[in-house]
Design an enzyme around this catalytic site. Structure first.
Site, PDB file in Angstrom:
ATOM      1  CD  GLU A 117      -6.884  33.862 -33.633  1.00  0.00           C
ATOM      2  OE1 GLU A 117      -6.963  32.679 -34.013  1.00  0.00           O
ATOM      3  OE2 GLU A 117      -6.319  34.758 -34.293  1.00  0.00           O
TER       4      GLU A 117
ATOM      5  CD  GLU B 202      -3.678  39.425 -37.419  1.00  0.00           C
ATOM      6  OE1 GLU B 202      -4.864  39.520 -37.081  1.00  0.00           O
ATOM      7  OE2 GLU B 202      -3.161  38.373 -37.821  1.00  0.00           O
TER       8      GLU B 202
END
Ligand SMILES: *[C@@H]1O[C@H](CO)[C@@H](O)[C@H](O)[C@H]1NC(C)=O
Ligand SMILES: *[C@@H]1O[C@H](CO)[C@@H](O)[C@H](O)[C@H]1NC(C)=O
Ligand SMILES: *[C@@H]1O[C@H](CO)[C@@H](O)[C@H](O)[C@H]1NC(C)=O
Ligand SMILES: *[C@@H]1O[C@H](CO)[C@@H](O)[C@H](O)[C@H]1NC(C)=O
Ligand SMILES: *[C@@H]1O[C@H](CO)[C@@H](O)[C@H](O)[C@H]1NC(C)=O
Ligand SMILES: *[C@@H]1O[C@H](CO)[C@@H](O)[C@H](O)[C@H]1NC(C)=O
Length: 359
Positions: free
Chosen positions: A140, A145
């Site tokens: 990932e 974020e």
């Protein structure tokens, strides 16, 4: 001396059969922008059973009818948002959006996103990221974020055990963790924080947004962030080719020295989502760092007036492949070429040379 015809034929055979030298540049292979932005994504269409958020990721039809994913006609930008007009009763979740590309993109890709606004606010947890379908196998990559009212973007990788951030050449000195294994520190990942407060929240919007560039290369993974005023012309001009060596030092960098990219990473699905509370934004200790009250009770429940800033405004997403290759791994839509033009040229060259030798 060889006759000119033979020399020419030899040259054609050699250039056609020898693979091109390692490319430093990338060529645009896919673009999501304007009225077709939403054409090649899947909407999750289920409550958040991935990160325990108090959110329902709606279907494409609900997203369209309730104006949670649409193209703003005045700007031609894509808007992806949390429902801020419904009153949510206690024990229910709030509608929002999670989309992932139908296609996957393999090592040798660069993806860029140009955004004017990113979601923020108490209980809000947005991300622009990617993962392989068999996660944690295949890894990932989190490019963007943040949670609640933090002011800085964080980036990082999550992988099987054995991938570490070492020998990084990056401008950020804010390194939170360097072991990318999902087994370490409850899947914290190897995280770097962007020192610029223009990389998240109100600061990002006030600066007119900016661009995040992610390079997924055999030599390592790198992330650049350019606030609106600093976007290099090769990116702002929507050039069909870019050379990442001209972009300067990345803000985050995970070299292959500590993490064999081919081993730990498989073709990635690109994902945009906004969830509420959940595993990262919700825990009381994390929530209390930047917000008052209780994540679910005081924000998700109620009239949604907290969510006026909980939206992405996106001008474009572009995917580039190392020049001479096509890194699109066609997904459900089967919209991409399954082979590269250079591969085709090589095979034609081989056939031509065999024919010449037989003749
Ligand atoms: C989430 O729910 C969907 C739909 O029921 C299901 O297909 C999927 O396997 C679930 N995922 C997880 C991680 O539980
Ligand atoms: C590509 O992504 C889809 C999910 O969108 C997944 O089902 C498929 O297995 C992936 N293919 C490869 C080769 O990674
Ligand atoms: C990461 O480190 C920065 C700088 O030390 C800090 O401000 C931030 O809160 C940390 N982030 C997390 C998620 O721990
Ligand atoms: C960028 O260029 C591509 C073609 O090279 C085009 O499809 C896309 O719409 C352009 N994007 C923008 C935001 O103009
Ligand atoms: C929405 O709820 C908040 C908090 O309970 C309240 O302050 C606000 O007045 C409400 N807005 C409307 C339009 O009812
Ligand atoms: C909902 O959010 C939008 C921005 O996405 C804002 O323009 C609008 O005023 C908000 N509506 C309410 C009722 O707060």
């Amino acid at each position: 001396m060889l006759c000119p015809q033979v020399t020419l034929l030899l040259a054609v055979c050699l250039t056609a059969t020898i693979p091109p030298v390692a490319a430093t540049g990338y060529t645009m292979v896919k673009t999501f922008a304007g009225s077709t932005f939403f054409n090649d994504w899947q909407f999750y269409n289920n409550y958040d059973n991935l990160t325990n958020g108090d959110a329902i990721f709606v279907s494409s039809s609900v997203a369209a009818s309730s104006h949670l994913a649409y193209i703003d006609p005045s700007t031609n930008h894509a808007i992806i948002k949390v429902d801020n007009t419904s009153t949510v009763p206690y024990n229910q979740k709030r509608n929002t959006v999670r989309i992932s590309t139908n296609d996957n993109f393999s090592v040798g890709s660069v993806w860029t996103v140009d955004m004017l606004h990113v979601p923020y606010g108490c209980s809000v947890w947005p991300a622009w990221w990617s993962q392989a379908p068999a996660w944690p196998t295949g890894g990932e990559i989190d490019t963007f974020e943040g949670v609640n009212m933090v002011t800085n973007n964080q980036m990082g990788l999550h992988t099987l055990a054995g991938c570490k951030q070492v020998s990084q050449v990056q401008s950020s000195t804010l390194i939170n963790s360097t072991d990318c294994s999902y087994l370490t520190n409850s899947n914290e990942g190897c995280i770097t924080t962007n020192p610029s407060t223009a990389s998240y929240g109100a600061g990002f919007a006030q600066a007119g947004g900016g661009m995040f560039v992610k390079e997924f290369a055999e030599t390592g993974i790198s992330i650049w962030f350019f606030s609106r005023a600093n976007i290099p012309s090769v990116l702002s001009s929507n050039s069909s080719t870019i050379d990442t060596s001209t972009l300067g030092t990345p803000v985050g960098n995970w070299p292959a020295a500590g993490c064999n990219i081919d081993t730990f990473f498989a073709p990635q699905n690109l994902i945009l989502d906004i969830t509420l509370c959940g595993d990262f934004a919700g825990p009381a200790n994390i929530f209390a760092e930047t917000c008052p009250g209780t994540c679910y009770n005081d924000y998700v429940v109620g009239n949604g007036s907290n969510y006026a800033t909980a939206y992405f405004e996106i001008a474009s997403v572009n995917v580039f492949s190392e020049t001479g290759t096509n890194t699109i791994v066609a997904g459900n839509s089967a919209s991409a070429l399954g082979f590269s033009l250079s591969t085709l040229a090589s095979w034609l060259g081989v056939i031509g040379c065999i024919w010449l030798f037989l003749a």
